[in-house]
Design a protein around this motif. Structure first.
Motif, PDB file in Angstrom:
ATOM      1  N   GLN A  39       6.784   0.109  -1.797  1.00  0.00           N
ATOM      2  CA  GLN A  39       6.238  -1.238  -1.925  1.00  0.00           C
ATOM      3  C   GLN A  39       7.340  -2.233  -1.629  1.00  0.00           C
ATOM      4  O   GLN A  39       8.312  -2.341  -2.399  1.00  0.00           O
ATOM      5  N   PRO A  41       8.828  -6.206  -0.683  1.00  0.00           N
ATOM      6  CA  PRO A  41       8.645  -7.533  -1.300  1.00  0.00           C
ATOM      7  C   PRO A  41       7.392  -8.233  -0.766  1.00  0.00           C
ATOM      8  O   PRO A  41       7.242  -8.392   0.455  1.00  0.00           O
ATOM      9  N   GLY A  42       6.500  -8.611  -1.657  1.00  0.00           N
ATOM     10  CA  GLY A  42       5.288  -9.307  -1.262  1.00  0.00           C
ATOM     11  C   GLY A  42       4.269  -8.454  -0.534  1.00  0.00           C
ATOM     12  O   GLY A  42       3.325  -8.986   0.064  1.00  0.00           O
ATOM     13  N   LYS A  43       4.449  -7.147  -0.563  1.00  0.00           N
ATOM     14  CA  LYS A  43       3.533  -6.258   0.161  1.00  0.00           C
ATOM     15  C   LYS A  43       2.819  -5.323  -0.804  1.00  0.00           C
ATOM     16  O   LYS A  43       3.248  -5.120  -1.932  1.00  0.00           O
ATOM     17  N   GLU A  44       1.739  -4.727  -0.320  1.00  0.00           N
ATOM     18  CA  GLU A  44       1.058  -3.714  -1.114  1.00  0.00           C
ATOM     19  C   GLU A  44       1.776  -2.368  -0.952  1.00  0.00           C
ATOM     20  O   GLU A  44       2.500  -2.138   0.018  1.00  0.00           O
TER      21      GLU A  44
END
Length: 124
Positions: A39, A41-44
């Motif tokens: 995972q 940063p800022g991602k699924e």
């Protein structure tokens, strides 16, 4: 109590390598498929790689094919992820996961057991 503990993360320059390890306890590891997810940063969370219970079948995300290698040692209840040619897009928390069954699925919801994760950062 099932535990998966990852290690081996860290900071590396672009083009470098890291080897992640995952130590399993509390389950018959040789009867479990194992996988790695990440995972950023800022991602699924996304699938990275998976390996069948005896290691005969592996599965990789297109983004890591040819650079990452998953392997396992059932005698040590461990699974590994060798990561080469790392780039900043590989920066993420990497999670080890395990599921009962033979199929090295890419779907995170099909994994019953998860580690806490280890941070991998590749700097440009």
């Amino acid at each position: 109590q099932v535990q998966l503990v990852e290690s081996g993360g860290g900071l590396v320059q672009a083009g470098g390598s890291l080897r992640l390890s995952c130590a399993a306890s509390g389950l018959t590891f040789s009867l479990n498929t194992a996988g790695w997810f990440r995972q950023g940063p800022g991602k699924e969370r996304e699938f990275v790689a998976a390996i069948s219970w005896r290691g005969g079948t592996t599965n990789y995300a297109d983004s890591v094919k040819g650079r990452f290698t998953i392997s396992r040692d059932n005698a040590k209840n461990a699974v590994y992820l060798q990561m080469n040619s790392l780039n900043p897009e590989d920066t993420a928390v990497y999670f080890c996961a395990a599921r009962a069954g033979m199929v090295p699925t890419t779907v995170d919801k099909e994994y019953q057991y998860w580690g806490q994760g280890t941070q991998v950062t590749a700097s440009s």
